[in-house]
Design a protein around this motif. Structure first.
Motif, PDB file in Angstrom:
ATOM      1  N   MET A 187      35.731 -21.510  69.148  1.00  0.00           N
ATOM      2  CA  MET A 187      34.851 -20.633  68.402  1.00  0.00           C
ATOM      3  C   MET A 187      34.826 -19.268  69.061  1.00  0.00           C
ATOM      4  SD  MET A 187      31.589 -22.815  67.365  1.00  0.00           S
ATOM      5  CE  MET A 187      31.594 -24.377  68.175  1.00  0.00           C
ATOM      6  N   PHE A 188      34.583 -18.259  68.250  1.00  0.00           N
ATOM      7  CA  PHE A 188      34.461 -16.938  68.828  1.00  0.00           C
ATOM      8  C   PHE A 188      33.525 -16.079  68.011  1.00  0.00           C
ATOM      9  CE2 PHE A 188      37.114 -15.048  65.638  1.00  0.00           C
ATOM     10  CZ  PHE A 188      38.063 -16.009  65.353  1.00  0.00           C
ATOM     11  N   CYS A 189      33.007 -15.068  68.663  1.00  0.00           N
ATOM     12  CA  CYS A 189      32.130 -14.099  68.008  1.00  0.00           C
ATOM     13  C   CYS A 189      33.005 -12.982  67.478  1.00  0.00           C
ATOM     14  CB  CYS A 189      31.127 -13.533  69.001  1.00  0.00           C
ATOM     15  SG  CYS A 189      30.252 -14.807  69.912  1.00  0.00           S
ATOM     16  N   GLY A 190      32.710 -12.490  66.303  1.00  0.00           N
ATOM     17  CA  GLY A 190      33.573 -11.499  65.669  1.00  0.00           C
ATOM     18  C   GLY A 190      33.217 -10.075  66.013  1.00  0.00           C
ATOM     19  N   THR A 191      33.770  -9.541  67.082  1.00  0.00           N
ATOM     20  CA  THR A 191      33.564  -8.133  67.384  1.00  0.00           C
ATOM     21  C   THR A 191      34.805  -7.329  67.054  1.00  0.00           C
ATOM     22  OG1 THR A 191      34.282  -8.489  69.640  1.00  0.00           O
ATOM     23  CG2 THR A 191      31.920  -8.584  69.215  1.00  0.00           C
ATOM     24  N   LYS A 192      35.977  -7.957  67.123  1.00  0.00           N
ATOM     25  CA  LYS A 192      37.218  -7.286  66.764  1.00  0.00           C
ATOM     26  C   LYS A 192      37.605  -7.735  65.361  1.00  0.00           C
ATOM     27  CE  LYS A 192      38.834  -6.975  71.442  1.00  0.00           C
ATOM     28  NZ  LYS A 192      39.884  -7.264  72.372  1.00  0.00           N
ATOM     29  N   VAL A 224      31.519 -17.323  64.618  1.00  0.00           N
ATOM     30  CA  VAL A 224      30.137 -17.697  64.891  1.00  0.00           C
ATOM     31  C   VAL A 224      29.274 -16.504  64.509  1.00  0.00           C
ATOM     32  CG1 VAL A 224      28.477 -18.319  66.674  1.00  0.00           C
ATOM     33  CG2 VAL A 224      30.793 -19.228  66.762  1.00  0.00           C
ATOM     34  N   ILE A 225      28.379 -16.709  63.533  1.00  0.00           N
ATOM     35  CA  ILE A 225      27.515 -15.631  63.066  1.00  0.00           C
ATOM     36  C   ILE A 225      26.124 -15.860  63.635  1.00  0.00           C
ATOM     37  CG2 ILE A 225      26.518 -14.500  61.050  1.00  0.00           C
ATOM     38  CD1 ILE A 225      29.002 -15.343  59.503  1.00  0.00           C
ATOM     39  N   PHE A 226      25.677 -14.906  64.445  1.00  0.00           N
ATOM     40  CA  PHE A 226      24.352 -14.984  65.037  1.00  0.00           C
ATOM     41  C   PHE A 226      23.311 -14.505  64.032  1.00  0.00           C
ATOM     42  CE2 PHE A 226      27.032 -15.059  68.699  1.00  0.00           C
ATOM     43  CZ  PHE A 226      26.336 -15.835  69.626  1.00  0.00           C
ATOM     44  N   PRO A 227      22.160 -15.165  63.966  1.00  0.00           N
ATOM     45  CA  PRO A 227      21.120 -14.707  63.046  1.00  0.00           C
ATOM     46  C   PRO A 227      20.509 -13.393  63.532  1.00  0.00           C
ATOM     47  CG  PRO A 227      20.342 -16.567  64.331  1.00  0.00           C
ATOM     48  CD  PRO A 227      21.786 -16.376  64.674  1.00  0.00           C
ATOM     49  N   ARG A 228      20.030 -12.588  62.587  1.00  0.00           N
ATOM     50  CA  ARG A 228      19.404 -11.312  62.972  1.00  0.00           C
ATOM     51  C   ARG A 228      18.103 -11.566  63.736  1.00  0.00           C
ATOM     52  NH1 ARG A 228      20.640  -6.525  58.911  1.00  0.00           N
ATOM     53  NH2 ARG A 228      22.777  -7.093  58.448  1.00  0.00           N
ATOM     54  N   GLU A 255      23.603 -25.296  67.866  1.00  0.00           N
ATOM     55  CA  GLU A 255      24.603 -25.902  68.755  1.00  0.00           C
ATOM     56  C   GLU A 255      25.835 -25.002  68.869  1.00  0.00           C
ATOM     57  OE1 GLU A 255      23.584 -27.827  65.876  1.00  0.00           O
ATOM     58  OE2 GLU A 255      21.884 -28.547  67.042  1.00  0.00           O
ATOM     59  N   GLU A 256      26.262 -24.420  67.730  1.00  0.00           N
ATOM     60  CA  GLU A 256      27.407 -23.515  67.761  1.00  0.00           C
ATOM     61  C   GLU A 256      27.067 -22.240  68.541  1.00  0.00           C
ATOM     62  OE1 GLU A 256      28.152 -22.986  63.605  1.00  0.00           O
ATOM     63  OE2 GLU A 256      29.704 -24.533  63.564  1.00  0.00           O
TER      64      GLU A 256
END
Length: 165
Positions: free
Chosen positions: A1-6, A82-86, A99-100
């Motif tokens: 999993m990864f966070c989408g910054t790029k 992985v989309i973090f909630p605001r 969990e994610e």
């Protein structure tokens, strides 16, 4: 999993057919996905720029294989995203589960790097026939035959008419 910054980059091919065998990469051109790729992957129009997917409305798909490859890349990107909630206490539809979020890590380097397939090369023993073959001369003879084909056929037809008389 990864966070989408790029941003996730598409697989692109050159516009000109003579260069069509090479696949363009992010380093060469930073182009966007096609609209049809985004629609086929099921990504809404307003969500795409927020998760790092650029869409160019001017580009058109010219091959089904390219479209399918880009749709698969977008689906893979969306599955790993992985989309973090605001707000941490209020989660919306589309946000990742707690969990994610706990196991999410930041990606270092390119997101979904383009892996090029190397063509298989078949090695053949060089024979005497191959060594003695003169390709240039063969090409010149075939070119000459092609150029003079019409005149030779006409000459043969005229000779056949003369024989009948």
């Amino acid at each position: 999993m990864f966070c989408g910054t790029k941003s996730c980059i598409p697989l692109l091919q050159h516009e000109a057919m003579q260069y069509y065998v090479t696949i363009l990469t992010h380093e060469v051109l930073n182009l966007a996905y096609f609209i049809r790729s985004r629609v086929a992957a099921g990504i809404p129009k307003k969500l795409a720029p927020t998760i790092g997917i650029a869409v160019d409305h001017r580009r058109r798909n010219r091959s089904l294989e390219g479209l399918q490859a880009n749709v698969q890349r977008l689906k893979t990107f969306k599955a790993k995203l992985v989309i973090f909630p605001r707000r941490t206490r209020k989660t919306k539809a589309g946000d990742s589960t707690p969990e994610e979020l706990a196991t999410a890590t930041q990606v270092q380097g390119p997101v979904l790097p383009i892996i090029r397939e190397k063509p298989a090369v078949e090695l053949v023993k060089v024979t005497e026939e191959m060594k003695s073959f003169n390709a240039y001369a063969k090409l010149r003879v075939e070119r000459t035959n092609k150029r003079h084909l019409g005149a030779r056929l006409k000459r043969a037809a005229d000779a056949e008419k003369e024989e009948k008389k």
